[in-house]
Scaffold this active site. Structure first.
Site, PDB file in Angstrom:
ATOM      1  N   ASP A 293       9.286   2.734   1.529  1.00 50.46           N
ATOM      2  CA  ASP A 293       8.128   3.465   2.054  1.00 50.46           C
ATOM      3  C   ASP A 293       8.113   3.263   3.563  1.00 50.46           C
ATOM      4  OD1 ASP A 293       5.657   4.280   2.975  1.00 50.46           O
ATOM      5  OD2 ASP A 293       4.542   3.519   1.234  1.00 50.46           O
TER       6      ASP A 293
ATOM      7  N   PHE B  30       0.855  -1.189   0.000  1.00 51.65           N
ATOM      8  CA  PHE B  30       0.000   0.000   0.000  1.00 51.65           C
ATOM      9  C   PHE B  30       0.890   1.238   0.000  1.00 51.65           C
ATOM     10  CE2 PHE B  30      -2.255   3.578   1.787  1.00 51.65           C
ATOM     11  CZ  PHE B  30      -3.433   3.555   1.066  1.00 51.65           C
TER      12      PHE B  30
ATOM     13  N   LYS C  81       2.889  10.277   8.119  1.00 55.88           N
ATOM     14  CA  LYS C  81       2.198   9.878   9.354  1.00 55.88           C
ATOM     15  C   LYS C  81       2.784  10.513  10.616  1.00 55.88           C
ATOM     16  CE  LYS C  81      -0.660   6.162   7.787  1.00 55.88           C
ATOM     17  NZ  LYS C  81      -0.392   5.487   6.517  1.00 55.88           N
TER      18      LYS C  81
HETATM   19  C1  LIG Z   1      -0.700   5.757   5.036  1.00 56.65           C
HETATM   20  C2  LIG Z   1       0.266   5.227   4.055  1.00 56.65           C
HETATM   21  C3  LIG Z   1       0.468   5.867   2.821  1.00 56.65           C
HETATM   22  C4  LIG Z   1      -0.353   7.050   2.372  1.00 56.65           C
HETATM   23  O1  LIG Z   1      -0.199   8.134   3.225  1.00 56.65           O
HETATM   24  P1  LIG Z   1      -1.324   9.297   3.240  1.00 56.65           P
HETATM   25  O2  LIG Z   1      -0.801  10.279   4.224  1.00 56.65           O
HETATM   26  O3  LIG Z   1      -2.610   8.646   3.649  1.00 56.65           O
HETATM   27  O4  LIG Z   1      -1.397   9.862   1.886  1.00 56.65           O
HETATM   28  C5  LIG Z   1       1.453   5.368   1.984  1.00 56.65           C
HETATM   29  N1  LIG Z   1       2.193   4.302   2.336  1.00 56.65           N
HETATM   30  C6  LIG Z   1       2.016   3.661   3.512  1.00 56.65           C
HETATM   31  C7  LIG Z   1       2.885   2.511   3.863  1.00 56.65           C
HETATM   32  C8  LIG Z   1       1.039   4.091   4.396  1.00 56.65           C
HETATM   33  O5  LIG Z   1       0.846   3.445   5.546  1.00 56.65           O
END
Ligand SMILES: *Cc1c(COP(=O)(O)O)cnc(C)c1O
Length: 392
Positions: free
Chosen positions: A221, A136, A250
């Site tokens: 990520d 994701f 985050k």
């Molecule tokens: C939450 C998340 C995203 C997206 O971040 P947003 O601030 O919601 O745009 C991308 N990658 C990972 C692993 C995430 O947990």
């Protein structure tokens, strides 16, 4: 029971979320309170955002002071917090150059663009990305293109061409997708939304080696698994496998909307230049005041050491639960990014937990994800277990 806040939300917003029937009004420490005054133990932290919990007085003060001074200037000018926040983050993530965004999704977009620009400037003709199954990375067209979740993707196809998927923790499957057009490999060291799947150390090392051999960039990520959750500031440090580009968001702003992507000098030298990328809000005085103070508090409280200790206690308790309770099939994760895989739908459990005053979230259909504020103590882990047992 529906109240005015739920009613106007449901009336006015596009229905992209199935919300739980609760209206949170305020937070204190590691607990939330709804509009009725009911108290909840929070093991979700606004989806791994509120690492410092709620109402940290130092953070609140820093944000309030910045609100009084200056909210926004745009990136056409310098401001007093952006450079400090950037240096603090770079020190924490051991990278050399950084760009501030407003979300995780935008951090991923920037990371992908940075990789493409690198290949373009080097004249390699490389443009393909390899991403992982179960990944994701966000919901915009670029981030969605590297997100492997059929239900999220299907209505929006065709997505960006040149993306291939490989099996997480299967190096041969990654190698099979490599061509002379591969620009970058993108992965979460610990898949969050995908169900708290940890990369094997050999997999991380193998990806790094593969990238070095083939002239491919490695993108991590760290949006969910970073910022202290593993007991290191960033998950790649837990593995000792350094990427070329990384995305974060985050918890870096403790709740103000901010993300960033960072890169090594070696990449930066050939990557984004004036005119290539931008953001009106990105790195504005307000969010950077929050980032700077967040990192200061992390350091002062030695939060990563705390996560190691409390994380192993949580793991121990969850292992016990898995042994005792047949609904719990498996414990996953490390530090304060852990999960339990269940033999029944996780959605039922999260809804029941809320009635019991426990905020937990699911990951995919069968995993309960535990990403609490990093400040939780043993007594809160005990309370979690007590409530979980009741709910399961
Ligand atoms: C939450 C998340 C995203 C997206 O971040 P947003 O601030 O919601 O745009 C991308 N990658 C990972 C692993 C995430 O947990």
């Amino acid at each position: 029971m529906m109240n005015q806040y739920m009613e106007n939300t449901n009336r006015a917003l596009i229905h992209t979320y199935n919300r739980f029937p609760v209206v949170f009004d305020r937070g204190e420490g590691v607990c939330l309170y709804d509009t009725e005054g009911k108290k909840y133990l929070d093991f979700a932290a606004g989806i791994a955002v509120c690492g410092l919990g709620y109402g940290n007085p130092e953070l609140t003060k820093a944000i309030k002071e910045q609100v009084d001074k200056l909210l926004h200037t745009s990136n056409l000018y310098y401001n007093t917090t952006c450079g400090n926040a950037a240096e603090a983050l770079l020190k924490a993530c051991e990278m050399d150059r950084i760009f501030f965004t407003n979300s995780g999704t935008e951090a991923i977009e920037g990371a992908l663009k940075a990789a493409r620009k690198y290949a373009w400037k080097k004249g390699t003709g490389r443009y393909e990305f390899i991403a992982m199954e179960n990944s994701f990375h966000g919901r915009s067209m670029g981030a969605l293109s590297v997100t492997e979740h059929e239900a999220y993707r299907a209505p929006f196809e065709p997505l960006i061409p040149g993306v291939k998927f490989a099996k997480f923790n299967d190096l041969e499957s990654v190698r099979a997708q490599v061509t002379d057009k591969t620009c970058a490999i993108i992965l979460e060291p610990i898949q969050g939304e995908g169900g708290i799947n940890m990369a094997d150390p050999e997999f991380m090392e193998g990806i790094r080696r593969l990238c070095d051999e083939e002239g491919i960039l490695m993108i991590c990520d760290e949006i969910q698994c970073g910022m202290g959750r593993t007991g290191k500031m960033f998950a790649w440090q837990y593995y000792g496998v350094k990427p070329d580009i990384m995305a974060m968001a985050k918890a870096i702003g403790s709740g103000v909307p901010v993300g960033a992507f960072a890169m090594t000098e070696g990449v930066a030298e050939y990557s984004l230049e004036p005119g290539d990328h931008g953001s009106t809000y990105g790195g504005n005085p307000l969010v950077c005041a929050a980032v700077e103070k967040t990192l200061e508090i992390f350091e002062k409280k030695k939060l990563t050491d705390h996560v190691v200790k409390i994380g192993s206690y949580l793991a121990e308790k969850l292992e016990e639960l898995a042994e005792e309770n047949e609904v719990v099939l498996e414990r996953r994760g490390t530090g304060l990014i852990q999960g339990i895989r269940l033999s029944k739908p996780a959605g039922e459990v999260t809804a029941k937990a809320l009635e019991e005053g426990l905020v937990i979230i699911s990951a995919r259909s069968d995993v309960i994800r535990l990403v609490p504020p990093l400040l939780i103590e043993k007594e809160q882990v005990d309370e979690l277990l007590e409530k979980l047992k009741k709910v399961l």
